[in-house]
Design a protein around this motif. Structure first.
Motif, short mmCIF file in Angstrom:
data_model
loop_
_atom_site.label_atom_id
_atom_site.label_comp_id
_atom_site.label_asym_id
_atom_site.label_seq_id
_atom_site.Cartn_x
_atom_site.Cartn_y
_atom_site.Cartn_z
N VAL A 45 -25.49 119.18 37.18
CA VAL A 45 -26.05 117.82 37.12
C VAL A 45 -25.93 117.20 38.51
O VAL A 45 -24.82 117.08 39.05
CB VAL A 45 -25.28 116.94 36.10
N GLY A 46 -27.06 116.84 39.09
CA GLY A 46 -27.05 116.28 40.44
C GLY A 46 -26.54 114.84 40.46
O GLY A 46 -26.77 114.06 39.54
N LEU A 47 -25.84 114.53 41.55
CA LEU A 47 -25.44 113.13 41.80
C LEU A 47 -26.18 112.68 43.05
O LEU A 47 -26.10 113.35 44.08
CB LEU A 47 -23.94 113.00 42.08
N ASP A 48 -26.92 111.55 42.97
CA ASP A 48 -27.49 111.06 44.22
C ASP A 48 -26.51 110.10 44.85
O ASP A 48 -26.29 109.01 44.35
CB ASP A 48 -28.87 110.41 44.12
N VAL A 49 -25.90 110.56 45.94
CA VAL A 49 -24.88 109.75 46.62
C VAL A 49 -25.54 108.91 47.72
O VAL A 49 -26.46 109.37 48.40
CB VAL A 49 -23.79 110.66 47.23
N CYS A 50 -25.08 107.67 47.84
CA CYS A 50 -25.66 106.72 48.79
C CYS A 50 -24.50 106.07 49.55
O CYS A 50 -23.92 105.08 49.08
CB CYS A 50 -26.47 105.66 48.04
N LEU A 51 -24.12 106.65 50.68
CA LEU A 51 -22.89 106.25 51.38
C LEU A 51 -22.91 104.81 51.88
O LEU A 51 -21.95 104.06 51.67
CB LEU A 51 -22.65 107.19 52.57
N TYR B 60 -17.50 119.63 34.73
CA TYR B 60 -18.69 119.56 33.87
C TYR B 60 -19.95 119.44 34.72
O TYR B 60 -20.95 120.14 34.49
CB TYR B 60 -18.57 118.36 32.92
N LEU B 61 -19.91 118.55 35.72
CA LEU B 61 -21.09 118.33 36.57
C LEU B 61 -21.47 119.62 37.32
O LEU B 61 -22.64 119.96 37.45
CB LEU B 61 -20.82 117.20 37.57
#
Ligand SMILES: [Zn+2]
Length: 352
Positions: free
Chosen positions: A253-259, A247-248
């Protein structure tokens, strides 16, 4: 992906220098979380709080290391209690201005939470006005474009969220582009905020929702289907649900990833197993961000370094992730295209 992490060089030079010089966009950056131990020390002396006798190193040991997500939230709250007047917030924004220069961050969406000053019966609007004024100064003296997202705190409930939405709408033509939802995913259900977010969307605000950080994939579904989120803060837990991953990707639809954030709050450890690599491979629009560079003591270059090291990214993949940051931004289409061209030209020059 696939090159040996030990031998990564971009353009024949060491990758960290290359990554530092690359133009970058930071989409998930809390102003309150940008307080460093040194700023906290200054504020604790100013207000003579109970932390005023601690050295920077002691503050670092006591407040900037976390057992889990809830220990992090506690520290966050202590930091927020030290932000009392516009000058305190401006000090943090000034430091961010330096950070943007050092890191070649050409675009930033900063998250400000007016519900924090409201909680202490302080004037959250006065602080916003000061921040927006300082933003104009920073934009004219350096190349970074800055936009703002006003964040609602989930556990503070709908009344505070409604007030935040109205403030965001009032300042929409002065640099505020979005309404956000942050805080504790395990507190109130998303549906409590449904009407407020629908109202904000009808008023042309973009919607940013923290979901799937410590909560499961259902949180991300709710953010999308109940609140109509345009972008998800974190969203890493989506990797547990292949339908959601599809779906994403299909709905971009963006995901802001923060490792580093995921590592330090315990949301996902170790970094080498963070779903970032998998989501990227599956075509989900992921960007890299610091979340709270002060509280997690990281910077965007370091986030890219970690992604290169742990997910074996090559140069072209790094460029794609950088440009994804521009794609996923809350800029209007025309401005986005101008920024995209600027980034592409700069990347071309650096890599030519
Ligand atoms: Zn966040």
């Amino acid at each position: 992906m696939g090159s040996d992490p030990e031998t990564v060089t971009f353009r024949g030079s060491d990758s960290s220098e290359y990554l530092r010089r690359l133009p970058k966009a930071e989409l998930h950056l809390h102003l309150e979380g940008s307080v460093t131990p040194s700023i906290l020390r200054e504020l604790s002396l100013k207000y003579q709080t109970k932390y005023h006798s601690l050295s920077e190193e002691e503050l670092n040991q006591q407040l900037f290391q976390y057992q889990d997500f809830y220990a992090f939230l506690e520290s966050y709250q202590i930091v927020c209690e030290h932000l009392r007047e516009p000058a305190d917030y401006l000090k943090v924004l000034d430091r961010l201005g330096e950070y943007f220069r050092e890191e070649n961050i050409g675009y930033a969406e900063i998250i400000y939470t007016p519900a924090v000053p409201w909680k202490f019966e302080r004037d959250g609007k006065e602080i916003l006005i000061a921040l927006l004024e300082k933003t104009r100064e920073l934009e004219s003296t350096q190349g970074t474009m800055i936009r703002w997202i006003l964040d609602c705190v989930r556990q503070f409930g709908p009344e505070s969220a409604q007030r935040t939405a109205e403030l965001a709408e009032e300042f929409q033509d002065r640099g505020v582009v979005g309404l956000g939802l942050g805080g504790d995913e395990n507190s109130l259900e998303m549906k409590v905020f449904k009407e407020i977010f629908a109202w904000a969307r009808a008023h042309r605000l973009f919607l940013h929702v923290h979901a799937g950080e410590i909560g499961g994939p259902q949180q991300v579904w709710d953010a999308l289907l109940i609140l109509g989120a345009n972008r998800i803060g974190h969203g890493i837990q989506a990797a547990r649900d292949s339908k959601l991953v599809d779906y994403l990707r299909q709905h971009t639809v963006g995901l802001d990833v923060c490792l580093t954030s995921n590592l330090k709050t315990g949301a996902w450890t170790p970094i080498s197993e963070n779903p970032f690599g998998l989501l990227f491979q599956r075509g989900v629009p992921v960007s890299l961000n610091t979340d709270d560079p002060g509280l997690f003591q990281t910077c965007l270059t370091e986030e890219f370094e970690k992604a290169v090291r742990f997910f074996h990214l090559n140069q072209e993949e790094v460029h794609r992730i950088v440009l994804q940051g521009v794609h996923s931004s809350f800029l209007p289409h025309k401005e986005k295209m101008v920024l995209m061209k600027r980034f592409q030209e700069e990347i071309h020059r650096l890599s030519a």
